[in-house]
Design a protein around this motif. Sequence first.
Motif, PDB file in Angstrom:
ATOM      1  N   ALA A  61       0.833  -1.212   0.000  1.00  0.00           N
ATOM      2  CA  ALA A  61       0.000   0.000   0.000  1.00  0.00           C
ATOM      3  C   ALA A  61       0.866   1.259   0.000  1.00  0.00           C
ATOM      4  O   ALA A  61       0.627   2.192  -0.774  1.00  0.00           O
ATOM      5  N   ILE A  62       1.878   1.271   0.852  1.00  0.00           N
ATOM      6  CA  ILE A  62       2.750   2.444   0.958  1.00  0.00           C
ATOM      7  C   ILE A  62       3.558   2.620  -0.330  1.00  0.00           C
ATOM      8  O   ILE A  62       3.625   3.713  -0.895  1.00  0.00           O
ATOM      9  N   PHE A  63       4.182   1.546  -0.800  1.00  0.00           N
ATOM     10  CA  PHE A  63       5.017   1.620  -1.996  1.00  0.00           C
ATOM     11  C   PHE A  63       4.198   2.040  -3.213  1.00  0.00           C
ATOM     12  O   PHE A  63       4.596   2.926  -3.966  1.00  0.00           O
ATOM     13  N   ASN A  64       3.046   1.385  -3.417  1.00  0.00           N
ATOM     14  CA  ASN A  64       2.244   1.697  -4.604  1.00  0.00           C
ATOM     15  C   ASN A  64       1.685   3.108  -4.562  1.00  0.00           C
ATOM     16  O   ASN A  64       1.596   3.767  -5.594  1.00  0.00           O
ATOM     17  N   LEU A  88      10.839  -4.554  -9.652  1.00  0.00           N
ATOM     18  CA  LEU A  88      12.180  -4.610  -9.053  1.00  0.00           C
ATOM     19  C   LEU A  88      12.265  -3.778  -7.772  1.00  0.00           C
ATOM     20  O   LEU A  88      12.813  -4.233  -6.768  1.00  0.00           O
ATOM     21  N   LEU A  89      11.740  -2.564  -7.813  1.00  0.00           N
ATOM     22  CA  LEU A  89      11.788  -1.705  -6.629  1.00  0.00           C
ATOM     23  C   LEU A  89      10.938  -2.263  -5.496  1.00  0.00           C
ATOM     24  O   LEU A  89      11.346  -2.246  -4.333  1.00  0.00           O
ATOM     25  N   PHE A  90       9.757  -2.753  -5.833  1.00  0.00           N
ATOM     26  CA  PHE A  90       8.884  -3.307  -4.802  1.00  0.00           C
ATOM     27  C   PHE A  90       9.538  -4.510  -4.129  1.00  0.00           C
ATOM     28  O   PHE A  90       9.658  -4.566  -2.905  1.00  0.00           O
ATOM     29  N   GLU A  91       9.956  -5.477  -4.924  1.00  0.00           N
ATOM     30  CA  GLU A  91      10.525  -6.702  -4.360  1.00  0.00           C
ATOM     31  C   GLU A  91      11.880  -6.452  -3.702  1.00  0.00           C
ATOM     32  O   GLU A  91      12.178  -7.036  -2.665  1.00  0.00           O
ATOM     33  N   GLY A  92      12.693  -5.579  -4.284  1.00  0.00           N
ATOM     34  CA  GLY A  92      13.985  -5.257  -3.677  1.00  0.00           C
ATOM     35  C   GLY A  92      13.832  -4.598  -2.315  1.00  0.00           C
ATOM     36  O   GLY A  92      14.565  -4.916  -1.371  1.00  0.00           O
ATOM     37  N   PHE A 124       8.388 -14.083  -6.879  1.00  0.00           N
ATOM     38  CA  PHE A 124       7.467 -12.947  -6.789  1.00  0.00           C
ATOM     39  C   PHE A 124       7.731 -11.856  -7.826  1.00  0.00           C
ATOM     40  O   PHE A 124       6.833 -11.079  -8.113  1.00  0.00           O
ATOM     41  N   LEU A 125       8.918 -11.804  -8.378  1.00  0.00           N
ATOM     42  CA  LEU A 125       9.185 -10.787  -9.393  1.00  0.00           C
ATOM     43  C   LEU A 125       8.249 -10.955 -10.596  1.00  0.00           C
ATOM     44  O   LEU A 125       7.508 -10.024 -10.929  1.00  0.00           O
ATOM     45  N   PRO A 126       8.203 -12.125 -11.231  1.00  0.00           N
ATOM     46  CA  PRO A 126       7.238 -12.259 -12.330  1.00  0.00           C
ATOM     47  C   PRO A 126       5.786 -12.253 -11.831  1.00  0.00           C
ATOM     48  O   PRO A 126       4.895 -11.752 -12.516  1.00  0.00           O
ATOM     49  N   TYR A 127       5.555 -12.796 -10.644  1.00  0.00           N
ATOM     50  CA  TYR A 127       4.198 -12.781 -10.088  1.00  0.00           C
ATOM     51  C   TYR A 127       3.716 -11.339  -9.901  1.00  0.00           C
ATOM     52  O   TYR A 127       2.591 -11.004 -10.246  1.00  0.00           O
ATOM     53  N   THR A 128       4.577 -10.474  -9.368  1.00  0.00           N
ATOM     54  CA  THR A 128       4.230  -9.065  -9.176  1.00  0.00           C
ATOM     55  C   THR A 128       3.911  -8.398 -10.511  1.00  0.00           C
ATOM     56  O   THR A 128       2.912  -7.696 -10.643  1.00  0.00           O
ATOM     57  N   TYR A 129       4.757  -8.635 -11.478  1.00  0.00           N
ATOM     58  CA  TYR A 129       4.555  -8.062 -12.813  1.00  0.00           C
ATOM     59  C   TYR A 129       3.216  -8.523 -13.394  1.00  0.00           C
ATOM     60  O   TYR A 129       2.398  -7.712 -13.833  1.00  0.00           O
TER      61      TYR A 129
END
Length: 149
Positions: A61-64, A88-92, A124-129
């Motif tokens: 929520a905060i990041f987005n 990348l930024l979210f997961e990193g 989670f990187l491809p899952y997030t995308y």
Amino acid sequence: MPDLAQLPTKTWPERVLHAVLFEVGGVLLVTPIAAWLLGASVAHVGVLAVILASCAMLWNAIFNYGFEKLERRQGWQRTAKIRTLHALLFEGGFIMLAVPLTMWWLQLSLWQALALDIGFFLFFLPYTYLYNWAYDTLRLQYFRRLRPA
């Protein structure tokens, strides 16, 4: 694809829904795989997954909120490049929070927890995308139905 910046800004209830759906899907997909790889019970890994998912929902929520604000200010469109940057930024950012929790819960060394969390990151990187692409696509269709051209 039309410019998503033309859509209404997400409300906080929508942001909560977005985060909950993301985390529930992630927990359901990753828990059995991680339990199998670790030789641990699904319940033990599941509790960690729920703890991490709860932290991730807040981070989501905060990041987005911040990313979407930057996106609107910069006039970015959700191209593959921007979606990749977002993922990348979210997961990193999240991995920095997840490693200490993983170390503590599973009683792993820093390197073991980092390796496990890098594995989660690679999942989670491809899952997030893909999740955000699907969510944005469905959201766009929803608002098109509300405001036909």
